[in-house]
Motif scaffolding. Sequence first.
Motif, short mmCIF file in Angstrom:
data_model
loop_
_atom_site.label_atom_id
_atom_site.label_comp_id
_atom_site.label_asym_id
_atom_site.label_seq_id
_atom_site.Cartn_x
_atom_site.Cartn_y
_atom_site.Cartn_z
N LEU A 27 27.11 42.19 44.95
CA LEU A 27 28.28 42.36 45.81
C LEU A 27 28.61 43.84 46.00
CD1 LEU A 27 30.43 40.97 47.50
CD2 LEU A 27 31.88 40.91 45.46
N GLY A 28 28.40 44.64 44.98
CA GLY A 28 28.63 46.08 45.09
C GLY A 28 27.77 46.72 46.17
N ALA A 31 29.23 45.63 49.55
CA ALA A 31 30.44 46.40 49.82
C ALA A 31 30.10 47.83 50.23
CB ALA A 31 31.35 46.39 48.59
N LYS A 32 29.16 48.44 49.52
CA LYS A 32 28.76 49.81 49.82
C LYS A 32 28.17 49.92 51.23
CE LYS A 32 25.79 53.51 48.14
NZ LYS A 32 24.74 53.89 47.18
N GLU A 38 34.98 46.99 46.80
CA GLU A 38 34.40 45.80 46.16
C GLU A 38 35.44 44.73 45.83
OE1 GLU A 38 31.27 44.63 42.61
OE2 GLU A 38 31.55 46.73 43.14
#
Length: 153
Positions: A27-28, A31-32, A38
Amino acid sequence: MRLTRQTNYAIRILMYLATNPGRLSKLGDVAKSYAAPEPFMFKILQPLVGCGLVETVRGRNGGIRLGRPAATITLREVVVLMEESFAMAECFDNGATDCPLVFHCELNVALRQALEAFLSTLDQFSIADLVENRPFMSETLGIPLHAEQSALS
């Protein structure tokens, strides 16, 4: 009608996962790639997991992936899941209003037809349709291609 930021990012999460088929995503990283916080993305992920559009795999090497094939996830399904309300006017869906025409007005009929046309159009597009240009999508989102994906391109 304007879609919420949450709906927009829910679609983006699904597009990211569809661009990274057969692999788990962090997920990080998602998000990035969208320059989103996040914790915000985690909040959006919850309903996607809850209805089976996304699967989570726990553990050190865990991550997230699509819960169903991208071709079976329609934009309508995602929008209906994520949007809290489709009320386009205060009288829509028997909302509280002080309008004297509420029981004799064709505005609700027109708005319902417009909403159904909007949702019917979204029903014609899947997440797979949005990521057909996978090499471009992968490059833009910073997702490395597998050797077998490169061969298909």
